[in-house]
Design a protein around this motif. Sequence first.
Motif, PDB file in Angstrom:
ATOM      1  N   GLU A 563       0.124  -0.927   0.320  1.00 12.30           N
ATOM      2  CA  GLU A 563      -0.247   0.225   0.380  1.00 12.30           C
ATOM      3  C   GLU A 563       0.925   1.169  -0.060  1.00 12.30           C
ATOM      4  OE1 GLU A 563      -1.991  -0.602   3.294  1.00 12.30           O
ATOM      5  OE2 GLU A 563      -3.922  -2.286   2.696  1.00 12.30           O
ATOM      6  N   LEU A 564       2.249   1.185  -0.415  1.00 13.02           N
ATOM      7  CA  LEU A 564       2.963   2.079  -0.385  1.00 13.02           C
ATOM      8  C   LEU A 564       2.765   3.329  -1.310  1.00 13.02           C
ATOM      9  CD1 LEU A 564       5.779   3.833   0.654  1.00 13.02           C
ATOM     10  CD2 LEU A 564       6.510   2.306  -1.763  1.00 13.02           C
ATOM     11  N   ALA A 565       2.205   3.265  -2.261  1.00 14.29           N
ATOM     12  CA  ALA A 565       1.832   4.399  -2.922  1.00 14.29           C
ATOM     13  C   ALA A 565       0.387   4.942  -2.739  1.00 14.29           C
ATOM     14  CB  ALA A 565       1.756   4.016  -3.991  1.00 14.29           C
ATOM     15  N   ALA A 566      -0.314   3.926  -1.754  1.00 14.66           N
ATOM     16  CA  ALA A 566      -1.833   4.669  -1.474  1.00 14.66           C
ATOM     17  C   ALA A 566      -1.545   5.350  -0.322  1.00 14.66           C
ATOM     18  CB  ALA A 566      -2.618   3.782  -1.296  1.00 14.66           C
ATOM     19  N   GLU A 567      -0.426   5.154   0.757  1.00 10.01           N
ATOM     20  CA  GLU A 567       0.092   5.719   2.067  1.00 10.01           C
ATOM     21  C   GLU A 567       0.865   7.236   1.608  1.00 10.01           C
ATOM     22  OE1 GLU A 567      -0.773   5.810   6.374  1.00 10.01           O
ATOM     23  OE2 GLU A 567      -1.268   4.382   4.484  1.00 10.01           O
ATOM     24  N   VAL A 568       1.274   7.083   0.835  1.00 11.80           N
ATOM     25  CA  VAL A 568       2.340   8.724  -0.526  1.00 11.80           C
ATOM     26  C   VAL A 568       1.469   9.114  -0.006  1.00 11.80           C
ATOM     27  CG1 VAL A 568       3.895   9.140  -0.859  1.00 11.80           C
ATOM     28  CG2 VAL A 568       4.605   7.107   0.215  1.00 11.80           C
ATOM     29  N   ALA A 569       0.485   8.828  -0.562  1.00 15.00           N
ATOM     30  CA  ALA A 569      -0.868   9.784  -0.925  1.00 15.00           C
ATOM     31  C   ALA A 569      -1.742  10.860  -0.322  1.00 15.00           C
ATOM     32  CB  ALA A 569      -1.405   8.946  -2.308  1.00 15.00           C
ATOM     33  N   LYS A 570      -1.521  10.259   0.844  1.00 11.41           N
ATOM     34  CA  LYS A 570      -2.511  10.285   2.242  1.00 11.41           C
ATOM     35  C   LYS A 570      -2.052  11.967   2.718  1.00 11.41           C
ATOM     36  CE  LYS A 570      -5.149   5.984   3.486  1.00 11.41           C
ATOM     37  NZ  LYS A 570      -4.442   5.473   4.718  1.00 11.41           N
ATOM     38  N   ARG A 571      -2.962  12.326   2.741  1.00 11.28           N
ATOM     39  CA  ARG A 571      -2.298  14.222   3.544  1.00 11.28           C
ATOM     40  C   ARG A 571      -2.477  13.316   5.406  1.00 11.28           C
ATOM     41  NH1 ARG A 571      -3.521  19.891   3.240  1.00 11.28           N
ATOM     42  NH2 ARG A 571      -4.566  20.398   5.374  1.00 11.28           N
TER      43      ARG A 571
END
Length: 727
Positions: A563-571
């Motif tokens: 879930e790295l990409a999704a986590e990085v996209a989170k504010r």
Amino acid sequence: MRRSPGKLIELPWPTSYRKYGTSAARPPIIRISNGTFYRHHPNSTLAQSASNLNPNPNLPLFENLNFELPSFASPNHHWAILGPSSSGRTTFLQILSGKHLCVPPSARSFQYLNSDEIEQKDHQLRIPDRAIKRVGFDGEQGLGTQAPKGAYLSARYESRREMDDFSVLDYLRGNTELNPFEDASEKIDVASLEQVIRDLRLGDLIDMPVSNLSNGQTRRARIARALLSKPEVLLLDEPFMGLDPPTLLTLSPMLRGLAEANAPRLVLALRPQDPIPEWITHLIYLKGNCQIAFQGSKQAVLQELRGYINDVKQAKVEPDMRMPIHSLHEVGHTLTERGIVNGLESPARRANKSHQNQEQSSVPDKTLAGLRSQKSDSQLTTMSRDGYRLHDIERADIGEPLVEMEGIKIKYGNKIVLGNWRQEIEGETRDGLWWQLRRGQRWGIFGPNGSGKTTILSLICSDHPQTYSLPIRLFGRSRLPEPGQPGISIFGIQSRIGHSSPEIHNHIPRSLTLRQVLENAWSDTFKGVPKLDASANDRINACLRWFEEDLRPGSRRQGDEGELAAEVAKRPAWADELLFGGLPFGSQRVALFLRAIVKQPDLVILDEAFSGMDDQVRDRCLLFLGHGEEKTFSYAARKYDSNPSEPRSQGHNIVESAISKAGLAKVGGLSKDQALICISHVREEIPGSIREWVCLPEANTAQPARFGRLDGPIEGDQGRWDEIWGM
């Protein structure tokens, strides 16, 4: 009592505490017997008011605490409290001074304060709040309510004086009221006043307004003021933070004399990396969340720490997550009258000394030396703690000048406070400070407290009014208009500088949220509206995510590697709720460090920026300064970290982060187009990239500033640090 496998057991109550002489006539000044403390009563409404930011608002503090501070002992007991910033050092001192609710109430007593001896001495000393004073240096207190701070950064440098610009002598005497009562002024013994002025080297400062004091000078003045109130007990919270080595070497013997005379009795609170004065006899080592790990004589506690580290390394016990061994590698340094003796000498220094055939005798058994195995030693000799080669003679690519000073002298009336010397420049002897800072350079500015380090920064940041009249060029332009070129505005200057310092810490609004503090890097003023774009928001979010565990103590990352990409996209929404003023002091320092670098300014200024941080947090900041999101420590157990076997730095594996491997990094380290200035009196706080240095002379000596260049990180060779300070 020893450790059991997988569990730390506190040392038992030392029976020797009650074996001091004349104990029947003189009871202990502080006694705590099986006491548990709370910030609020366990049954109160406040104690039950949990929130998302504080799910456990009223946890017990130091459950079943046993501690005794003798009024007189033979031999004397001199205590120091060690522990990381989240462990409760300040809370422990507050408990000793009578703060926080004690359950049962009878568990804490101040028996000696109720004695006839104290009544005959001064009946006001019967009150714990009067007899026990705490001096803290957490960035909030300054000189206290008796010394108002300026409304803006440049106020301290202006010649105009207000009615409430009290002098240091007024402050020491307690004469800081505009309309005092007739008998309100304190009666200060003249001999005592002269003694503390001499011992704390305040003689040249007594006529100076307190608002003009530097960070280190302020600390000395506060200690002097506390001593003049003649308390029975003086609690010093991180007394050595921000002091230059010469002052450090003179302060410790003075404190020793006070402690041995019981005038007053001293209890010090220190960070794990702080040197322990050799006259300290007893230690308490704290682990996270207000709990004691070890308590007893200094030798016993250091032995317990050494045994704990060895047991963890040999897999005899499970590591205590509240006391990771990597946080202990700097514990045990000893502060002597001759200097600091390393308790855990770095393998880098040992390798360097071996290379130079300057082997010294082995470190004494009573320190924490020898905790690492020979195998790990061989892995620890290649890189500094922030990922720079320990021996590096390559010169960095440098560009255009960002700061040019050509014969600077700062004068207040007839007094020259900076540049009172003659300097060799291109074969000629010239007056004042000549100095140039270029893109790509990494400078360290050193010198005793009051030598002018902060004044230099005030000229660069244009906070100092004399910037207009002196031969200074900033970013290629003068402050005043020149033929064919307008002068550069203060907003134009400060928009290109990222700055973290105790002065910034003093003025940053406590009402800002954590996110607003980082956004403030794009503002013209502390409360201005930031001019943000998508890139700025990405950088802010990346910094908040990277340091979440340091900015929000107790937080843990969750999720899977997939879930790295999704986590990085989170504010990081939690940063919109946390107020800067509600953060622990160490977390506030991290936020101000990020504010200084997040915009990737042309010039980064770090003035005592890492003071107040634990060594582990400080090392993460240093690594981030040099490499951004690209490198990380394998021990950090972060979601984005990888953990291959690679050459190690000073105590850590430095590896490429998973976020970098995935090409998702938003923040890199210092670039070749940026310049760096660092000021610190602590060797471990100097970034490994620093190569150029200047050491300013003590004020009013007329000695010239000394310049030099390092052939590697200061960490790689103690001789580099000694050369800077002329030791």
